[in-house]
Design a protein around this motif. Sequence first.
Motif, mmCIF file in Angstrom:
data_model
loop_
_atom_site.group_PDB
_atom_site.id
_atom_site.type_symbol
_atom_site.label_atom_id
_atom_site.label_comp_id
_atom_site.label_asym_id
_atom_site.label_seq_id
_atom_site.Cartn_x
_atom_site.Cartn_y
_atom_site.Cartn_z
ATOM 1 N N LEU A 143 11.116 7.166 30.047
ATOM 2 C CA LEU A 143 11.831 8.383 29.681
ATOM 3 C C LEU A 143 13.176 8.028 29.081
ATOM 4 N N ASP A 144 13.577 8.825 28.073
ATOM 5 C CA ASP A 144 14.859 8.637 27.411
ATOM 6 C C ASP A 144 15.414 10.031 27.154
ATOM 7 N N LEU A 145 16.634 10.315 27.617
ATOM 8 C CA LEU A 145 17.151 11.674 27.500
ATOM 9 C C LEU A 145 18.673 11.701 27.443
ATOM 10 N N THR A 146 19.185 12.856 26.986
ATOM 11 C CA THR A 146 20.626 13.121 27.003
ATOM 12 C C THR A 146 20.903 14.170 28.065
ATOM 13 N N ARG A 147 21.807 13.860 28.969
ATOM 14 C CA ARG A 147 22.118 14.780 30.060
ATOM 15 C C ARG A 147 23.600 15.136 30.041
ATOM 16 N N THR A 148 23.916 16.244 30.678
ATOM 17 C CA THR A 148 25.305 16.675 30.803
ATOM 18 C C THR A 148 25.768 16.494 32.243
ATOM 19 N N GLY A 149 27.026 16.845 32.485
ATOM 20 C CA GLY A 149 27.531 16.786 33.849
ATOM 21 C C GLY A 149 27.933 15.416 34.320
ATOM 22 N N TRP A 150 28.181 14.479 33.390
ATOM 23 C CA TRP A 150 28.604 13.138 33.779
ATOM 24 C C TRP A 150 30.069 13.201 34.193
ATOM 25 N N SER A 151 30.355 13.053 35.452
ATOM 26 C CA SER A 151 31.717 13.196 35.966
ATOM 27 C C SER A 151 32.626 12.104 35.411
ATOM 28 N N ASN A 152 33.888 12.464 35.211
ATOM 29 C CA ASN A 152 34.860 11.533 34.633
ATOM 30 C C ASN A 152 36.135 11.567 35.471
ATOM 31 N N LEU A 161 28.705 13.935 28.279
ATOM 32 C CA LEU A 161 27.283 13.746 28.039
ATOM 33 C C LEU A 161 26.937 12.276 28.213
ATOM 34 N N GLN A 162 25.722 12.012 28.606
ATOM 35 C CA GLN A 162 25.300 10.642 28.907
ATOM 36 C C GLN A 162 23.863 10.432 28.447
ATOM 37 N N ARG A 163 23.631 9.318 27.769
ATOM 38 C CA ARG A 163 22.270 8.953 27.367
ATOM 39 C C ARG A 163 21.688 8.037 28.423
ATOM 40 N N VAL A 164 20.554 8.442 28.959
ATOM 41 C CA VAL A 164 19.932 7.740 30.079
ATOM 42 C C VAL A 164 18.533 7.298 29.676
ATOM 43 N N SER A 165 18.176 6.093 30.042
ATOM 44 C CA SER A 165 16.828 5.561 29.790
ATOM 45 C C SER A 165 16.219 5.072 31.098
#
Length: 254
Positions: A143-152, A161-165
Amino acid sequence: MRKSCRSAAGFTLIEILVALLILGIMSALGYGTYRAARISAERTEESLKRSREIEFGMRMMVQDIAETVPRPVRDILGDVRKPAMLGTSGFGTPTPIPSSIGGTGSSSSSNSSSSSGMSFSSMSFNSGSGLGTRTNSSAAPILDLTRTGWSNTAGQQRSTLQRVSYGLVDDVLKRSYQVHLDNVQGTTPVVQDLFTGVKAIQMRYLDSNQAWQTQWPPPGLPQAEGLSSRPVAVELIIEFKDWGRIRRLIEVAG
């Protein structure tokens, strides 16, 4: 006088041997009980550790999938975009569960990694966005996706936003991400081992027509639409070698 001599004589050899035998038997019984308790405690600790590992990994995957956003990403050259979500049917075939005990009665055994003309091959797991700084030929993309909610919390100059694989290397499910959303030359992805002892992974995607798809974007979807499309829900089934089968039905926000 004879009486006092007999009293000073002490214990006989037979009495000492009998006492030592009794002491040895009691020590052996005590050690056996201690050893059994020690083994039981170690197994309990290992079981708790494994339970925490699976619980953390499942929570991470559920959060990533649920917070998927329609944001495609560009490759390292900046001219080719990958869909917001690029998903396969998984890897391996989970053991089917009879429908009489609540199983779905169906299992996808396809290991295909192509979707609507857009190849989901090792490009998702190379030096740009994958499982380490070099291509791993044994990595099976999941799976490869773009997600939101990446805390900083550190206040870094980056997007939320964060790209996760996700990929399966041997029997280890790995999660990979990088600081920059789009692929940038010279960046090193951060790789995390989520699960060990994975036997099989199966994924299905529910589209807007309430039909289950075994890959995302679904076949036949125009490429322009497929870049930002997201499923309504995702069914995730992971079978472990030691813990058996775990199933989650994840609703995609928005």
